[in-house]
Design an enzyme around this catalytic site. Structure first.
Site, PDB file in Angstrom:
ATOM      1  N   ASP A 246       0.226 -17.726   0.671  1.00 16.25           N
ATOM      2  CA  ASP A 246      -0.404 -16.536   0.101  1.00 16.25           C
ATOM      3  C   ASP A 246      -1.920 -16.711  -0.080  1.00 16.25           C
ATOM      4  OD1 ASP A 246       2.048 -15.157  -0.029  1.00 16.25           O
ATOM      5  OD2 ASP A 246       2.522 -16.097  -1.942  1.00 16.25           O
TER       6      ASP A 246
ATOM      7  N   ASN B  16       1.144 -10.631   6.294  1.00 10.36           N
ATOM      8  CA  ASN B  16       2.128 -10.606   5.203  1.00 10.36           C
ATOM      9  C   ASN B  16       1.701  -9.570   4.175  1.00 10.36           C
ATOM     10  OD1 ASN B  16       4.301 -11.484   3.474  1.00 10.36           O
ATOM     11  ND2 ASN B  16       2.803 -12.643   2.263  1.00 10.36           N
TER      12      ASN B  16
ATOM     13  N   HIS C 113       2.058  -9.146   0.170  1.00  8.94           N
ATOM     14  CA  HIS C 113       2.427  -9.927  -1.011  1.00  8.94           C
ATOM     15  C   HIS C 113       2.286  -9.056  -2.256  1.00  8.94           C
ATOM     16  CE1 HIS C 113       3.021 -13.376  -3.569  1.00  8.94           C
ATOM     17  NE2 HIS C 113       1.976 -12.986  -4.267  1.00  8.94           N
TER      18      HIS C 113
ATOM     19  N   SER D 114      12.440  -2.032   3.219  1.00 13.53           N
ATOM     20  CA  SER D 114      11.751  -0.741   3.047  1.00 13.53           C
ATOM     21  C   SER D 114      10.370  -0.760   3.705  1.00 13.53           C
ATOM     22  CB  SER D 114      11.656  -0.352   1.569  1.00 13.53           C
ATOM     23  OG  SER D 114      10.957  -1.324   0.864  1.00 13.53           O
ATOM     24  N   ASN D 115       9.730  -1.906   3.745  1.00 15.71           N
ATOM     25  CA  ASN D 115       8.460  -1.975   4.483  1.00 15.71           C
ATOM     26  C   ASN D 115       8.705  -1.822   5.980  1.00 15.71           C
ATOM     27  OD1 ASN D 115       5.985  -2.488   2.748  1.00 15.71           O
ATOM     28  ND2 ASN D 115       7.419  -3.979   1.883  1.00 15.71           N
TER      29      ASN D 115
ATOM     30  N   LEU E 274       6.854 -20.927   5.552  1.00 14.81           N
ATOM     31  CA  LEU E 274       6.777 -21.344   6.951  1.00 14.81           C
ATOM     32  C   LEU E 274       5.946 -22.615   7.086  1.00 14.81           C
ATOM     33  CD1 LEU E 274       6.205 -17.708   8.175  1.00 14.81           C
ATOM     34  CD2 LEU E 274       8.240 -19.088   8.667  1.00 14.81           C
TER      35      LEU E 274
ATOM     36  N   THR F 149      -1.941 -17.832   6.670  1.00 12.62           N
ATOM     37  CA  THR F 149      -2.501 -19.137   7.021  1.00 12.62           C
ATOM     38  C   THR F 149      -1.576 -20.188   6.402  1.00 12.62           C
ATOM     39  OG1 THR F 149      -3.857 -19.305   5.040  1.00 12.62           O
ATOM     40  CG2 THR F 149      -4.869 -18.192   6.942  1.00 12.62           C
TER      41      THR F 149
ATOM     42  N   SER G 174      -1.088  -6.908  -1.867  1.00 14.63           N
ATOM     43  CA  SER G 174      -2.149  -7.308  -0.935  1.00 14.63           C
ATOM     44  C   SER G 174      -1.559  -7.545   0.443  1.00 14.63           C
ATOM     45  CB  SER G 174      -2.798  -8.633  -1.377  1.00 14.63           C
ATOM     46  OG  SER G 174      -3.192  -8.606  -2.737  1.00 14.63           O
TER      47      SER G 174
ATOM     48  N   GLU H 230      -1.918 -22.082   4.012  1.00 15.11           N
ATOM     49  CA  GLU H 230      -1.948 -22.054   2.543  1.00 15.11           C
ATOM     50  C   GLU H 230      -1.151 -20.852   2.045  1.00 15.11           C
ATOM     51  OE1 GLU H 230      -4.870 -21.287  -1.188  1.00 15.11           O
ATOM     52  OE2 GLU H 230      -5.806 -21.498   0.785  1.00 15.11           O
TER      53      GLU H 230
ATOM     54  N   GLU I 239       2.953  -0.068  -1.185  1.00 14.50           N
ATOM     55  CA  GLU I 239       3.140  -0.919   0.004  1.00 14.50           C
ATOM     56  C   GLU I 239       3.454  -0.082   1.236  1.00 14.50           C
ATOM     57  OE1 GLU I 239       6.033  -3.970  -0.649  1.00 14.50           O
ATOM     58  OE2 GLU I 239       4.820  -5.005  -2.152  1.00 14.50           O
TER      59      GLU I 239
ATOM     60  N   MET J 129      11.319 -14.237   2.915  1.00  9.14           N
ATOM     61  CA  MET J 129      11.345 -15.097   1.724  1.00  9.14           C
ATOM     62  C   MET J 129      11.346 -16.599   2.012  1.00  9.14           C
ATOM     63  SD  MET J 129      11.000 -12.874  -0.563  1.00  9.14           S
ATOM     64  CE  MET J 129      11.150 -13.925  -2.011  1.00  9.14           C
TER      65      MET J 129
HETATM   66  N1  NHR Z   1       4.196 -19.367   4.883  1.00  7.66           N
HETATM   67  C1  NHR Z   1       2.950 -19.811   4.924  1.00  7.66           C
HETATM   68  N2  NHR Z   1       2.745 -20.994   5.498  1.00  7.66           N
HETATM   69  N3  NHR Z   1       1.900 -19.124   4.400  1.00  7.66           N
HETATM   70  C2  NHR Z   1       2.121 -17.963   3.777  1.00  7.66           C
HETATM   71  O1  NHR Z   1       1.086 -17.302   3.266  1.00  7.66           O
HETATM   72  C3  NHR Z   1       3.437 -17.434   3.695  1.00  7.66           C
HETATM   73  C4  NHR Z   1       4.466 -18.185   4.277  1.00  7.66           C
HETATM   74  C5  NHR Z   1       5.790 -17.739   4.200  1.00  7.66           C
HETATM   75  C6  NHR Z   1       6.099 -16.581   3.531  1.00  7.66           C
HETATM   76  C7  NHR Z   1       5.458 -14.674   2.073  1.00  7.66           C
HETATM   77  C8  NHR Z   1       5.322 -15.083   0.600  1.00  7.66           C
HETATM   78  C9  NHR Z   1       5.141 -13.885  -0.327  1.00  7.66           C
HETATM   79  O2  NHR Z   1       4.560 -12.871   0.057  1.00  7.66           O
HETATM   80  C10 NHR Z   1       5.087 -15.842   2.914  1.00  7.66           C
HETATM   81  C11 NHR Z   1       3.750 -16.249   3.011  1.00  7.66           C
HETATM   82  C12 NHR Z   1       8.511 -17.070   0.080  1.00  7.66           C
HETATM   83  C13 NHR Z   1       8.145 -17.962  -0.911  1.00  7.66           C
HETATM   84  C14 NHR Z   1       9.108 -19.002  -1.408  1.00  7.66           C
HETATM   85  O3  NHR Z   1       8.839 -19.715  -2.376  1.00  7.66           O
HETATM   86  C15 NHR Z   1       6.861 -17.891  -1.411  1.00  7.66           C
HETATM   87  C16 NHR Z   1       5.968 -16.958  -0.913  1.00  7.66           C
HETATM   88  C17 NHR Z   1       6.348 -16.060   0.102  1.00  7.66           C
HETATM   89  C18 NHR Z   1       7.626 -16.131   0.585  1.00  7.66           C
HETATM   90  N4  NHR Z   1      10.288 -19.177  -0.750  1.00  7.66           N
HETATM   91  C19 NHR Z   1      11.329 -20.153  -1.089  1.00  7.66           C
HETATM   92  C20 NHR Z   1      11.335 -21.296  -0.047  1.00  7.66           C
HETATM   93  O4  NHR Z   1      11.776 -22.379  -0.451  1.00  7.66           O
HETATM   94  C21 NHR Z   1      12.709 -19.528  -1.043  1.00  7.66           C
HETATM   95  C22 NHR Z   1      12.874 -18.436  -2.046  1.00  7.66           C
HETATM   96  C23 NHR Z   1      14.127 -17.608  -1.848  1.00  7.66           C
HETATM   97  O5  NHR Z   1      14.866 -17.799  -0.860  1.00  7.66           O
HETATM   98  O6  NHR Z   1      14.359 -16.720  -2.692  1.00  7.66           O
HETATM   99  O7  NHR Z   1      10.985 -21.091   1.119  1.00  7.66           O
HETATM  100  O8  NHR Z   1       5.519 -13.967  -1.520  1.00  7.66           O
HETATM  101  C1  GAR Z   2       8.101  -6.200  -1.135  1.00 12.37           C
HETATM  102  O1  GAR Z   2       7.732  -5.721  -2.403  1.00 12.37           O
HETATM  103  C2  GAR Z   2       7.210  -7.330  -0.723  1.00 12.37           C
HETATM  104  O2  GAR Z   2       5.906  -7.229  -1.210  1.00 12.37           O
HETATM  105  C3  GAR Z   2       7.895  -8.486  -1.381  1.00 12.37           C
HETATM  106  O3  GAR Z   2       9.261  -8.231  -1.319  1.00 12.37           O
HETATM  107  C4  GAR Z   2       9.479  -6.833  -1.203  1.00 12.37           C
HETATM  108  C5  GAR Z   2      10.281  -6.608   0.041  1.00 12.37           C
HETATM  109  O4  GAR Z   2      10.758  -5.305   0.094  1.00 12.37           O
HETATM  110  N1  GAR Z   2       7.594  -9.696  -0.687  1.00 12.37           N
HETATM  111  C6  GAR Z   2       7.783 -10.883  -1.199  1.00 12.37           C
HETATM  112  O5  GAR Z   2       8.115 -11.047  -2.355  1.00 12.37           O
HETATM  113  C7  GAR Z   2       7.582 -12.019  -0.238  1.00 12.37           C
HETATM  114  N2  GAR Z   2       7.883 -13.233  -0.870  1.00 12.37           N
HETATM  115  P1  GAR Z   2      11.407  -4.744   1.411  1.00 12.37           P
HETATM  116  O6  GAR Z   2      12.432  -5.753   1.908  1.00 12.37           O
HETATM  117  O7  GAR Z   2      12.086  -3.486   0.935  1.00 12.37           O
HETATM  118  O8  GAR Z   2      10.322  -4.481   2.390  1.00 12.37           O
END
Ligand code: NHR
Ligand code: GAR
Length: 215
Positions: free
Chosen positions: A148, A110, A112, A16-17, A96, A144, A139, A146, A177, A93
């Site tokens: 989120d 991103n 979040h 949707s985003n 990286l 980076t 947000s 780190e 969003e 998801m």
């Molecule tokens: N990578 C880095 N290095 N830094 C960030 O700030 C990142 C990133 C990758 C993705 C999005 C983030 C969010 O907005 C994002 C930011 C996935 C996970 C996670 O735990 C956490 C945060 C975000 C995205 N993923 C699991 C993993 O093992 C898998 C979870 C699943 O498949 O459902 O990679 O929330």
């Molecule tokens: C959004 O709410 C976004 O903030 C969140 O997932 C949804 C995606 O919706 N992101 C995360 O949780 C990243 N880990 P969308 O696929 O409809 O855009």
């Protein structure tokens, strides 16, 4: 001025985003073009949205790669084949690797679903409810290494009601969003938004910890 920045969008789900970005470009309110959409999940509905919009869509399934490094290397190659100037994570998801993030640092955003620095990681809506928070939100930040933890560009708040379920709260957040992400992406495309020294700057002004014009 239309700078027509090339954007690659990474998704894992509904998209949707992604749709909000495409709609904004369509009506001429976003100075960029989405040159490719990539999902790590073949089931992602966002891939269908890309197809319907006539945009190149790819599935790069992380389960086909032996390690995160291998996956990220393939992902980087695919993105760079499209000469992306901006990488947009839109419900992506997969965490990286540092090498991947460094390659795109300052040109990867991103969204979040929390009021960072609160609730980094997953399951943010339930965590806000469980903590008894009265407000929650989303947000946009520069990515980076780190997780989120990169500098925040803009935040949007929503109220948390007493009987909210996580999915009701998620819908309220996602409504915000849809406006805030295209706004921040457009700033980047207009060369108004940069990251320097792990801080975000808009029109040359350093943004505070909670981003642009938050109260
Ligand atoms: N990578 C880095 N290095 N830094 C960030 O700030 C990142 C990133 C990758 C993705 C999005 C983030 C969010 O907005 C994002 C930011 C996935 C996970 C996670 O735990 C956490 C945060 C975000 C995205 N993923 C699991 C993993 O093992 C898998 C979870 C699943 O498949 O459902 O990679 O929330
Ligand atoms: C959004 O709410 C976004 O903030 C969140 O997932 C949804 C995606 O919706 N992101 C995360 O949780 C990243 N880990 P969308 O696929 O409809 O855009």
């Amino acid at each position: 001025m239309n700078t027509n920045t090339s954007i690659v969008v990474l998704i894992s789900g509904n998209g949707s985003n992604l749709q909000a970005i495409l709609d904004r470009i369509d009506i001429g309110n976003l100075d960029g073009q989405v040159v490719a959409v990539i999902s790590n999940d073949p089931q992602a509905y966002g891939l269908e949205r890309a197809r319907l919009a006539g945009i190149k869509e790819y599935c790069l399934d992380h389960r086909d790669y032996p390690s995160r490094e291998d996956y990220d290397r393939a992902l980087m190659k695919l993105i760079d084949n499209h000469d992306a100037e901006l990488v947009v994570l839109a419900g992506f998801m997969r965490i990286l690797t540092e090498g991947f993030v460094q390659h795109y640092v300052g040109r990867m955003l991103n969204i979040h679903p929390s009021l960072l620095p609160k609730y980094k990681g997953l399951n943010t809506h339930q965590r806000a409810i469980d903590a008894g928070d009265k407000e929650h939100g989303a947000s946009v930040h520069f990515v980076t290494p780190e997780l989120d933890g990169g500098p925040v560009i803009v935040q949007s708040k929503v109220p948390v009601f007493e009987d909210d379920t996580a999915s009701e709260l998620a819908s309220r957040v996602q409504e915000q969003e849809r406006d805030m992400y295209p706004l921040a992406i457009n700033w980047f495309c207009q060369n108004r938004l940069i990251m320097d020294n792990n801080k975000a700057f808009l029109d040359g002004v350093m943004l505070e910890e909670s981003g642009y014009a938050s109260d």
